[in-house]
Scaffold this active site. Structure first.
Site, short mmCIF file in Angstrom:
data_model
loop_
_atom_site.label_atom_id
_atom_site.label_comp_id
_atom_site.label_asym_id
_atom_site.label_seq_id
_atom_site.Cartn_x
_atom_site.Cartn_y
_atom_site.Cartn_z
N THR A 39 0.81 -1.21 0.00
CA THR A 39 0.00 0.00 0.00
C THR A 39 0.85 1.27 0.00
O THR A 39 0.31 2.38 -0.10
CB THR A 39 -0.94 0.04 1.22
OG1 THR A 39 -0.18 -0.08 2.42
CG2 THR A 39 -1.96 -1.10 1.14
N ILE A 42 8.26 0.77 -0.57
CA ILE A 42 8.91 -0.18 -1.47
C ILE A 42 7.89 -1.13 -2.09
O ILE A 42 7.96 -1.44 -3.28
CB ILE A 42 10.00 -0.97 -0.72
CG1 ILE A 42 11.14 -0.04 -0.30
CG2 ILE A 42 10.54 -2.10 -1.60
CD1 ILE A 42 12.16 -0.69 0.61
N GLY A 43 6.93 -1.60 -1.30
CA GLY A 43 5.95 -2.55 -1.81
C GLY A 43 5.13 -1.99 -2.95
O GLY A 43 4.93 -2.66 -3.97
N TYR A 177 13.84 -6.46 15.27
CA TYR A 177 13.65 -6.27 13.82
C TYR A 177 14.78 -6.92 13.05
O TYR A 177 14.55 -7.68 12.09
CB TYR A 177 13.58 -4.77 13.52
CG TYR A 177 13.53 -4.44 12.04
CD1 TYR A 177 12.38 -4.63 11.29
CD2 TYR A 177 14.67 -3.93 11.39
CE1 TYR A 177 12.34 -4.33 9.94
CE2 TYR A 177 14.64 -3.63 10.05
CZ TYR A 177 13.47 -3.83 9.32
OH TYR A 177 13.45 -3.52 7.98
#
Length: 307
Positions: A39, A42-43, A177
């Site tokens: 959304t 990078i995606g 992370y």
């Protein structure tokens, strides 16, 4: 493309600039190109690049409003783009199954969905660790376990795990992370061995600091705390936390997406798994130069003009 997915047609470039993108993905592929976490950032840039290359893209997100906005942006900027949307929470097994039920087949799987936060190690409790592994790791496990079987049976497929340089240079303030991203590399390597010789490639992409919405907000917050501009804070962040950066700036999402799209085309004649670190300048280039990316394992090197 072989057996299940015909060879790329035409000789256009996904971004109209890079001669290395010689193949176009065929719309006649039996499955779609699924991009999780698409959304924004990078995606979404990956989704746009795959749409440019001719793939039917599936945009995924957890919120209907953001998914609809991403689809509208894709169709506005990419006339004629073929795209669908799925809303689900991939941080759960049920959410992953909902995506699988909506899209049973895929020729390309881009595992981009992920979460991050800044937190002192001693304050990261079991619930935090569990949440990070469910979203950052298990979503990829569950989706790859399903979609890789169809790719293998058709004799062609592309699976990517979007990791981070934090997997190798784990930040002290984001250990949970970094560890979750490091796990993706082991997953990718193991899956590549499972799929060796099948025509399905598995890659891990490790972007450096990238100018996404989250990163912009993060830098803005730090800038306010230190009484400097966002531009000054970005330079300070790199100098203090990424002193080995070759380009001495944050990458743009499109630069990372270019590498991902290239690796998803039929063109790369690579081993089943490459651990790729996204680099937009060679060691001899000026800070603003567009240069080369190479694999962490040194298996292959390809000049890729990442715009």
């Amino acid at each position: 493309m072989s057996q299940g997915c015909p060879q790329g047609v035409g000789r256009r470039t996904p971004y109209g600039r890079d001669a290395h993108y010689e193949h176009k993905l065929s719309r006649s592929c039996s499955g779609a190109a699924i991009v999780t976490g698409s959304t924004g950032g990078i995606g979404l840039a990956i989704a746009k690049g795959l749409a440019d290359a001719g793939a039917t893209v599936v945009i995924y997100g957890r919120e209907q409003e953001r998914v609809d906005a991403a689809l509208a942006q894709l169709r506005t900027t990419r006339a004629g783009a073929q795209a669908r949307v799925v809303v689900a929470d991939l941080g759960t097994a049920a959410g992953c199954q909902a995506l699988i039920d909506a899209e049973p087949d895929a020729d390309i799987l881009m595992n981009k969905v992920g979460i991050y936060s800044v937190k002192a190690f001693f304050d990261i409790d079991d619930a935090d660790w569990e949440a990070f592994f469910q979203v950052n790791v298990m979503s990829g496990v569950r989706l790859a376990r399903h979609y890789a079987q169809g790719m293998k049976s058709r004799g062609w497929g592309r699976i990517q795990f979007i990791s981070s340089e934090s997997a190798l240079n784990i930040p002290a303030e984001m250990v949970h992370y970094g560890v979750s991203k490091a796990a993706l590399q082991g997953l990718s390597r193991g899956l590549a061995k499972v799929l060796a010789g099948s025509g399905v490639t598995v890659n891990t992409i490790l972007p450096g600091p990238t100018r996404t919405e989250g990163a912009i907000a993060f830098i803005a917050g730090m800038a306010q705390e230190r009484g400097v501009s966002a531009t000054e804070m970005e330079a300070l962040f790199l100098a203090e936390n990424r002193p080995s950066s070759l380009i001495r700036r944050f990458a743009n999402p499109e630069e990372v997406a270019n590498l991902c799209v290239y690796a998803a085309t039929p063109r790369p004649a690579q081993p089943p798994a490459l651990l790729c670190r996204s680099r937009v300048a060679s060691s001899k280039a000026s800070p603003d130069a567009r240069g080369a990316w190479d694999t962490r394992l040194g298996i292959a090197r390809h000049a890729a003009n990442l715009y």
